[in-house]
Design a protein around this motif. Structure first.
Motif, PDB file in Angstrom:
ATOM      1  N   ILE A   1       1.344  -1.104  -0.358  1.00  0.00           N
ATOM      2  CA  ILE A   1       0.000  -0.307   0.072  1.00  0.00           C
ATOM      3  C   ILE A   1       0.916   0.700  -0.060  1.00  0.00           C
ATOM      4  O   ILE A   1       0.582   2.670  -0.340  1.00  0.00           O
ATOM      5  N   MET A   2       2.090   1.784   0.485  1.00  0.00           N
ATOM      6  CA  MET A   2       2.603   2.302   1.067  1.00  0.00           C
ATOM      7  C   MET A   2       3.390   2.172  -0.487  1.00  0.00           C
ATOM      8  O   MET A   2       3.544   4.106  -0.507  1.00  0.00           O
ATOM      9  N   LEU A   3       3.987   1.345  -0.934  1.00  0.00           N
ATOM     10  CA  LEU A   3       4.388   2.333  -2.228  1.00  0.00           C
ATOM     11  C   LEU A   3       3.658   1.778  -3.130  1.00  0.00           C
ATOM     12  O   LEU A   3       4.112   2.825  -3.710  1.00  0.00           O
ATOM     13  N   THR A   4       2.352   1.844  -3.356  1.00  0.00           N
ATOM     14  CA  THR A   4       2.080   2.147  -3.718  1.00  0.00           C
ATOM     15  C   THR A   4       0.697   3.636  -4.415  1.00  0.00           C
ATOM     16  O   THR A   4       1.350   4.675  -4.892  1.00  0.00           O
ATOM     17  N   VAL A   5       0.481   4.201  -3.092  1.00  0.00           N
ATOM     18  CA  VAL A   5      -0.141   5.312  -3.235  1.00  0.00           C
ATOM     19  C   VAL A   5       1.376   5.903  -2.915  1.00  0.00           C
ATOM     20  O   VAL A   5       1.402   8.050  -3.470  1.00  0.00           O
TER      21      VAL A   5
ATOM     22  N   SER B   1      -8.004   9.599  -9.078  1.00  0.00           N
ATOM     23  CA  SER B   1      -7.039   8.825  -8.528  1.00  0.00           C
ATOM     24  C   SER B   1      -6.190   9.111  -7.141  1.00  0.00           C
ATOM     25  O   SER B   1      -5.613   8.116  -6.873  1.00  0.00           O
ATOM     26  N   GLU B   2      -6.175  10.425  -7.034  1.00  0.00           N
ATOM     27  CA  GLU B   2      -5.347  11.107  -5.962  1.00  0.00           C
ATOM     28  C   GLU B   2      -5.817  11.060  -4.862  1.00  0.00           C
ATOM     29  O   GLU B   2      -5.130  11.008  -3.730  1.00  0.00           O
ATOM     30  N   VAL B   3      -7.103  11.017  -4.564  1.00  0.00           N
ATOM     31  CA  VAL B   3      -8.249  10.448  -3.793  1.00  0.00           C
ATOM     32  C   VAL B   3      -8.091   9.501  -3.135  1.00  0.00           C
ATOM     33  O   VAL B   3      -8.393   9.213  -2.300  1.00  0.00           O
ATOM     34  N   TYR B   4      -8.388   8.760  -4.267  1.00  0.00           N
ATOM     35  CA  TYR B   4      -7.721   6.931  -4.116  1.00  0.00           C
ATOM     36  C   TYR B   4      -6.453   6.573  -3.219  1.00  0.00           C
ATOM     37  O   TYR B   4      -7.112   5.728  -2.539  1.00  0.00           O
ATOM     38  N   ALA B   5      -5.350   7.603  -3.339  1.00  0.00           N
ATOM     39  CA  ALA B   5      -4.121   7.132  -2.909  1.00  0.00           C
ATOM     40  C   ALA B   5      -4.946   7.681  -1.618  1.00  0.00           C
ATOM     41  O   ALA B   5      -4.152   7.026  -0.742  1.00  0.00           O
ATOM     42  N   ARG B   6      -5.275   9.006  -1.325  1.00  0.00           N
ATOM     43  CA  ARG B   6      -5.108   8.980  -0.441  1.00  0.00           C
ATOM     44  C   ARG B   6      -6.030   8.450   0.995  1.00  0.00           C
ATOM     45  O   ARG B   6      -5.512   8.291   2.256  1.00  0.00           O
ATOM     46  N   LYS B   7      -7.219   8.125   0.568  1.00  0.00           N
ATOM     47  CA  LYS B   7      -8.102   7.505   1.420  1.00  0.00           C
ATOM     48  C   LYS B   7      -7.622   5.003   1.324  1.00  0.00           C
ATOM     49  O   LYS B   7      -7.491   5.668   2.485  1.00  0.00           O
ATOM     50  N   ASP B   8      -6.505   5.552   0.437  1.00  0.00           N
ATOM     51  CA  ASP B   8      -5.741   4.263   0.959  1.00  0.00           C
ATOM     52  C   ASP B   8      -4.761   4.303   1.660  1.00  0.00           C
ATOM     53  O   ASP B   8      -4.902   3.317   2.774  1.00  0.00           O
ATOM     54  N   PHE B   9      -4.306   5.451   1.992  1.00  0.00           N
ATOM     55  CA  PHE B   9      -3.138   5.854   3.049  1.00  0.00           C
ATOM     56  C   PHE B   9      -3.516   5.646   3.897  1.00  0.00           C
ATOM     57  O   PHE B   9      -3.715   5.186   5.553  1.00  0.00           O
ATOM     58  N   GLN B  10      -4.916   6.298   4.372  1.00  0.00           N
ATOM     59  CA  GLN B  10      -5.510   6.661   5.396  1.00  0.00           C
ATOM     60  C   GLN B  10      -5.718   5.770   6.003  1.00  0.00           C
ATOM     61  O   GLN B  10      -5.941   5.186   7.134  1.00  0.00           O
ATOM     62  N   SER B  11      -6.588   4.785   5.292  1.00  0.00           N
ATOM     63  CA  SER B  11      -6.860   3.263   5.572  1.00  0.00           C
ATOM     64  C   SER B  11      -6.105   2.293   6.177  1.00  0.00           C
ATOM     65  O   SER B  11      -5.982   1.804   7.422  1.00  0.00           O
ATOM     66  N   PHE B  12      -4.485   2.511   5.196  1.00  0.00           N
ATOM     67  CA  PHE B  12      -4.175   2.220   5.443  1.00  0.00           C
ATOM     68  C   PHE B  12      -3.737   2.128   7.014  1.00  0.00           C
ATOM     69  O   PHE B  12      -2.642   1.614   8.161  1.00  0.00           O
TER      70      PHE B  12
ATOM     71  N   VAL C   1       1.232   6.669  -6.322  1.00  0.00           N
ATOM     72  CA  VAL C   1       0.752   7.461  -7.091  1.00  0.00           C
ATOM     73  C   VAL C   1       1.006   8.755  -6.915  1.00  0.00           C
ATOM     74  O   VAL C   1       0.540   9.587  -7.734  1.00  0.00           O
ATOM     75  N   LEU C   2       1.095   9.452  -6.068  1.00  0.00           N
ATOM     76  CA  LEU C   2       0.941  10.676  -6.151  1.00  0.00           C
ATOM     77  C   LEU C   2       2.569  11.173  -5.822  1.00  0.00           C
ATOM     78  O   LEU C   2       2.125  12.151  -6.477  1.00  0.00           O
ATOM     79  N   GLY C   3       3.575  10.287  -5.831  1.00  0.00           N
ATOM     80  CA  GLY C   3       4.477  11.149  -6.346  1.00  0.00           C
ATOM     81  C   GLY C   3       3.974  11.489  -7.959  1.00  0.00           C
ATOM     82  O   GLY C   3       5.350  11.988  -8.363  1.00  0.00           O
ATOM     83  N   SER C   4       3.581  11.237  -8.725  1.00  0.00           N
ATOM     84  CA  SER C   4       3.651  10.592 -10.557  1.00  0.00           C
ATOM     85  C   SER C   4       2.424  11.977 -10.890  1.00  0.00           C
ATOM     86  O   SER C   4       2.241  11.738 -11.699  1.00  0.00           O
ATOM     87  N   ILE C   5       1.605  12.087  -9.791  1.00  0.00           N
ATOM     88  CA  ILE C   5       0.155  12.677 -10.210  1.00  0.00           C
ATOM     89  C   ILE C   5       0.056  13.393 -11.178  1.00  0.00           C
ATOM     90  O   ILE C   5      -0.557  13.805 -12.395  1.00  0.00           O
ATOM     91  N   LEU C   6       1.171  14.183 -11.313  1.00  0.00           N
ATOM     92  CA  LEU C   6       1.111  15.485 -12.172  1.00  0.00           C
ATOM     93  C   LEU C   6       1.685  15.114 -13.338  1.00  0.00           C
ATOM     94  O   LEU C   6       0.899  15.214 -14.757  1.00  0.00           O
TER      95      LEU C   6
END
Length: 104
Positions: free
Chosen positions: A47-51, A83-94, A54-59
């Motif tokens: 999860i942390m690698l995926t988030v 996609s950014e919102v999904y990544a942030r939610k994954d981070f929060q859930s993790f 995504v966040l590092g590549s969002i632009l």
């Protein structure tokens, strides 16, 4: 819930404010609650690698929107926009699912 701010750093070292974790939950909570049991699958990725990816590549990811719409016309482009919102939610859930060092 604790608010966790994450910022993207561009190649020129400027920062971009991202959606915060609590806003992410508010934005996609109804979508998550509407999922049927057959639509929920186990996650077997880091999860942390995926988030972070995504966040590092969002632009750069956002720059692919036109090509995505052109080549995949049946793709739900709203999911792309979130996609950014999904990544942030994954981070929060993790974070919520991972025991803190204080509790051990």
């Amino acid at each position: 819930m604790e608010n966790t701010d994450i910022k993207a750093i561009n190649s020129d070292n400027s920062t971009v404010e991202l959606v915060d974790s609590l806003d992410a939950y508010e934005q996609i909570g109804p979508e998550l609650r509407a999922l049927g049991d057959d639509e929920v699958i186990p996650i077997n990725v880091d999860i942390m690698l995926t988030v972070t990816t995504v966040l590092g590549s969002i632009l750069e990811i956002r720059q692919l929107r036109a090509e995505l719409v052109e080549k995949l016309p049946s793709f739900d482009v709203q999911r792309f926009h979130r996609s950014e919102v999904y990544a942030r939610k994954d981070f929060q859930s993790f974070r919520e699912a991972t025991p803190s060092e204080k509790s051990t």
